[in-house]
Write an enzyme that holds these catalytic residues in place. Sequence first.
Site, PDB file in Angstrom:
ATOM      1  N   GLY A  48       0.875  -1.175   0.000  1.00  0.00           N
ATOM      2  CA  GLY A  48       0.000   0.000   0.000  1.00  0.00           C
ATOM      3  C   GLY A  48       0.910   1.222   0.000  1.00  0.00           C
ATOM      4  NE  ARG A  88       5.439  -2.998  -4.716  1.00  0.00           N
ATOM      5  CZ  ARG A  88       4.110  -3.128  -4.539  1.00  0.00           C
ATOM      6  NH1 ARG A  88       3.577  -2.910  -3.344  1.00  0.00           N
ATOM      7  NH2 ARG A  88       3.341  -3.467  -5.546  1.00  0.00           N
ATOM      8  CG  ASP A 236      -0.025   2.607  -5.859  1.00  0.00           C
ATOM      9  OD1 ASP A 236      -1.156   2.165  -6.094  1.00  0.00           O
ATOM     10  OD2 ASP A 236       0.724   2.151  -4.974  1.00  0.00           O
ATOM     11  CG  ASN A 246      -5.042   2.160  -7.395  1.00  0.00           C
ATOM     12  OD1 ASN A 246      -4.293   2.208  -6.418  1.00  0.00           O
ATOM     13  ND2 ASN A 246      -6.200   1.540  -7.334  1.00  0.00           N
ATOM     14  CE  LYS A 247      -1.904  -3.921  -6.951  1.00  0.00           C
ATOM     15  NZ  LYS A 247      -0.504  -4.281  -7.260  1.00  0.00           N
TER      16      LYS A 247
HETATM   17  O1  MRU Z   1       0.678  -3.722  -4.849  1.00  0.00           O
HETATM   18  P1  MRU Z   1      -0.021  -3.095  -3.681  1.00  0.00           P
HETATM   19  O2  MRU Z   1      -0.867  -4.047  -2.917  1.00  0.00           O
HETATM   20  O3  MRU Z   1       0.916  -2.306  -2.806  1.00  0.00           O
HETATM   21  O4  MRU Z   1      -1.012  -2.040  -4.372  1.00  0.00           O
HETATM   22  C1  MRU Z   1      -1.782  -1.206  -3.563  1.00  0.00           C
HETATM   23  C2  MRU Z   1      -2.662  -0.291  -4.311  1.00  0.00           C
HETATM   24  O5  MRU Z   1      -2.693  -0.270  -5.527  1.00  0.00           O
HETATM   25  C3  MRU Z   1      -3.448   0.696  -3.493  1.00  0.00           C
HETATM   26  O6  MRU Z   1      -4.667   0.995  -4.088  1.00  0.00           O
HETATM   27  C4  MRU Z   1      -2.619   1.995  -3.365  1.00  0.00           C
HETATM   28  O7  MRU Z   1      -1.330   1.707  -2.944  1.00  0.00           O
HETATM   29  C5  MRU Z   1      -3.250   2.967  -2.452  1.00  0.00           C
HETATM   30  S1  MRU Z   1      -3.197   2.425  -0.775  1.00  0.00           S
HETATM   31  C6  MRU Z   1      -3.973   3.593   0.142  1.00  0.00           C
END
Ligand code: MRU
Length: 352
Positions: A48, A88, A236, A246-247
């Site tokens: 996150g 990351r 992100d 975002n994801k």
């Molecule tokens: O790969 P992840 O699980 O870290 O991805 C997380 C996301 O895409 C969240 O939507 C984003 O980090 C926002 S968290 C408040």
Amino acid sequence: MLENIRLSREGGSIIILDQTRLPGEVSYLELKTREELFDAIRLLKVRGAPAIGIAAAYGYYLCAATDKDQPDFFRSMDDAERYLASARPTAVNLTWALARMRGCLKRNALLPREELVAELKREAVAIHEEDIANNLKISEYGLALLHEGDGVLTHCNAGPLATSHYGTALGPMLLAAERGVKIRVFADETRPLMQGARITAFELMQAGVDVTLICDNMAAAVMKSGKVNAVFVGADRVCRNGDAANKIGTLGLAVLAKHYGIPFYMFAPLSTLDMDTPTGSGVRIEQRDPDEVTELYFKQRIAPEDVKVYNPAFDVVDHELITGLVTEAGIITAPFEENFEKVLGKYKNAEL
Ligand code: MRU
């Protein structure tokens, strides 16, 4: 709400909740070295965007505490920053938090080393505490968008475990439950690593929110059925023109929401704004291990051996598809660049 990140009592290690073990197991890991923290971020044990920023800030402080007597201390801190930032690439909060820690290091460079290290600890704690306060404001702004009986669709996990407390996109849902406002949430499972199924469903159920888990490929049908009044997702990295990473899977939801006339809100603290990246084409999208697609969450093979795999962890939502970005400073709408500048200007002046 479970605590996801903290410093150990004596301050010599970072304790994190291992998010890869949820929901079956609630177990904590103690991270003592920068390599352990790097792996925890890389392998999504802590994940996150805001949460990895907080973890990296504590990591930077730990590196300073460990290396404080080295003759080339400042060079080794630059190396530590580069190393942690490379865990990351997409979430800007990671580099943002590390840059803020570097700023603290530079401001206090002339202090005796022990005091400098104490300042860095204070800065990391401040980053953590500010995130808690920001999430609460974001959650209040988001709650104002909801009405009793609404259906909300969300993707991946932007809850307390992805941040510090309440979360961003899940914050309004958690506040709604606390205040007796009845809403219904549809949570995408979020292939390949199932953050929606494993973490969002878990966090919302724990809080007593009415949540229904769906496979990612069901989102269109659920939207078409008229059960979704809004889409709430995290972010992100938000570029200067409003394009927002975002994801993986978020872009498809934004396109669908536009088709069905459903408001599409992204949620993020202002630390996720990256005014140095003009548009989404400049965002580095993290490519992850093919095994995440070919194995059933690392348990069982589900695809032919040697199949070609494409596994980008994020996509970028074009700014035209975003109804608004919900931040601690309010809901920012188009024209994004102009309005980001106004909000950031106001915030900077307020801090002076
Ligand atoms: O790969 P992840 O699980 O870290 O991805 C997380 C996301 O895409 C969240 O939507 C984003 O980090 C926002 S968290 C408040």
